[in-house]
Design an enzyme around this catalytic site. Sequence first.
Site, PDB file in Angstrom:
ATOM      1  N   ASP A 175      35.138   6.432   6.046  1.00  0.00           N
ATOM      2  CA  ASP A 175      34.961   7.541   5.116  1.00  0.00           C
ATOM      3  C   ASP A 175      33.957   7.095   4.060  1.00  0.00           C
ATOM      4  O   ASP A 175      33.691   5.906   3.897  1.00  0.00           O
ATOM      5  CB  ASP A 175      36.281   7.866   4.412  1.00  0.00           C
ATOM      6  CG  ASP A 175      37.455   7.988   5.381  1.00  0.00           C
ATOM      7  OD1 ASP A 175      37.259   8.586   6.452  1.00  0.00           O
ATOM      8  OD2 ASP A 175      38.546   7.480   5.047  1.00  0.00           O
ATOM      9  N   ASP A 192      33.136   9.594   9.536  1.00  0.00           N
ATOM     10  CA  ASP A 192      34.533  10.025   9.452  1.00  0.00           C
ATOM     11  C   ASP A 192      34.687  10.898   8.208  1.00  0.00           C
ATOM     12  O   ASP A 192      33.883  11.805   8.000  1.00  0.00           O
ATOM     13  CB  ASP A 192      35.478   8.805   9.478  1.00  0.00           C
ATOM     14  CG  ASP A 192      36.910   9.229   9.770  1.00  0.00           C
ATOM     15  OD1 ASP A 192      37.113  10.140  10.588  1.00  0.00           O
ATOM     16  OD2 ASP A 192      37.838   8.665   9.165  1.00  0.00           O
ATOM     17  N   ASP A 239      39.048  10.758   2.051  1.00  0.00           N
ATOM     18  CA  ASP A 239      40.328  10.820   2.748  1.00  0.00           C
ATOM     19  C   ASP A 239      41.409  10.171   1.896  1.00  0.00           C
ATOM     20  O   ASP A 239      41.173   9.155   1.227  1.00  0.00           O
ATOM     21  CB  ASP A 239      40.249  10.125   4.106  1.00  0.00           C
ATOM     22  CG  ASP A 239      39.620  11.020   5.174  1.00  0.00           C
ATOM     23  OD1 ASP A 239      39.183  12.140   4.848  1.00  0.00           O
ATOM     24  OD2 ASP A 239      39.576  10.581   6.350  1.00  0.00           O
ATOM     25  N   ARG A 286      38.754  20.377   7.644  1.00  0.00           N
ATOM     26  CA  ARG A 286      39.600  19.563   6.762  1.00  0.00           C
ATOM     27  C   ARG A 286      39.205  19.738   5.298  1.00  0.00           C
ATOM     28  O   ARG A 286      38.808  18.781   4.635  1.00  0.00           O
ATOM     29  CB  ARG A 286      39.528  18.086   7.126  1.00  0.00           C
ATOM     30  CG  ARG A 286      39.869  17.785   8.569  1.00  0.00           C
ATOM     31  CD  ARG A 286      39.841  16.292   8.854  1.00  0.00           C
ATOM     32  NE  ARG A 286      40.207  16.010  10.245  1.00  0.00           N
ATOM     33  CZ  ARG A 286      40.200  14.800  10.793  1.00  0.00           C
ATOM     34  NH1 ARG A 286      39.836  13.762  10.075  1.00  0.00           N
ATOM     35  NH2 ARG A 286      40.553  14.630  12.046  1.00  0.00           N
TER      36      ARG A 286
HETATM   37 CA    CA Z   1      39.320   8.481   7.529  1.00  0.00          CA
END
Ligand code: CA
Length: 437
Positions: free
Chosen positions: A214, A253, A257, A309
């Site tokens: 991330d 990614d 997060d 997301r």
């Molecule tokens: Ca992640």
Amino acid sequence: MRTALAATIGLVLAAGVATVPASAAPVTTPAGARQVLPANDGWAASTTGTTGGSAADDAHVFVVRNRAELAAALAGGTDPTPRIVLIKGTIRANEDDAGNPLTCADYADPAYSLDGYLAAYDPAVWGRATRPSGPLEEARVRSQRNQAARIQFRVGANTTVYGLPNARLIGGNLLIQNVDNVIVRNVRFEDAADCFPAWDPTDGSLGNWNSAYDLVTLTGATHVWADHNTFSDGNNVDADQPLYLGRPYQVHDGALDIIRASDYVTASWNVFQEHDKTMLIGSSNTVGADVGKLRVTLHHNKFANVGQRVPRVRFGQVDVYNNYYYQTDEDAYSYSWGAGVYSAIHAENNFLQRSADLALEDFVYDWGGTAITEIGTLTRVGTGPVRAVSLVGEYNATHDPDLGTDAGWTPALRAGPVTPTAAVPALVDRGAGAGRA
Ligand code: CA
Ligand code: CA
């Protein structure tokens, strides 16, 4: 007028930095780097609040200009002494200690090659029933570890990371792991590309490539305030990546997060743009450490042409208010609010600007959740009329089973009155993103 104003602001900020000695701290620290999270400003204001490194003494204020200086200033995230890390200019994570750029080839294990990996795990050879294993997969994992050691930056407790004007971290992953009290403000985070994505034939019906980094990761982190940052894939966007094994080679990614029992997080006034997996809150359906945690507030963020997301939530009570969703690229769009197991999203006064081909029923996705509270959403296509909409209602009209409309809690932690939805786009456009804190 606008240009003159911007130039004036730039000069004022530049003047503050110009007083900094060329070598190192102590420095004139910008006021924004000492700012603490205001009282009641979202979940990160709970209990002890979030002060980051605001109490740092002069010996713990660092101006960092390259990867080596950033790594040294963060000290591996192991020292809880309050510290302020000021990023100056562009830092590239993929460089050696002498400042020379590193490429994927520099990290690759001798036993790894992409061609070999593709040949070994082609579904025609390996099938689709199990994930890759064996020598080539092991070599990929070793290669990935080599890169991780270079591009992951652990942030310690009681730290503020703050970007001076035009600060950028390219190719890095800020890792806020098992620590309390961190502030990240005013930084452009770009393109934490993984040189060694993993093929997973069991992910979806066609398989997927998944990456490890991330831009910013919170794992087991508490009291974190991410404010006025800009998250993107920089000049390495997903649309430019190749197809391998028939699927997009996803080198990115998450953007931000928040996983593994992280708790008390406020993300405010950030811009997330042209990135796919934007914000995962909770990474496992297992009923365990996440229960009662993963409480996050998202307010006055701009989400501009991000894929999915936004956020996708498990377990957490997540307050999503006054955010500006700007979605004009239907091709790269999956969904925005993902209601996962035991999630409790409270969505209030959000604005969705969209293109006509983006279907309202696609905005919500049910990943095993039960309900979303939704109040005051407005939407508009292009320059057409602004109208009220229930995005949960649009979802329910076209999907079964329905999601309920009461997530079971009412947010109490807000720094000020909720902005009227109609005012959100202009307010957020004017105030969100790096360079404005
Ligand atoms: Ca992640
Ligand atoms: Ca239905």
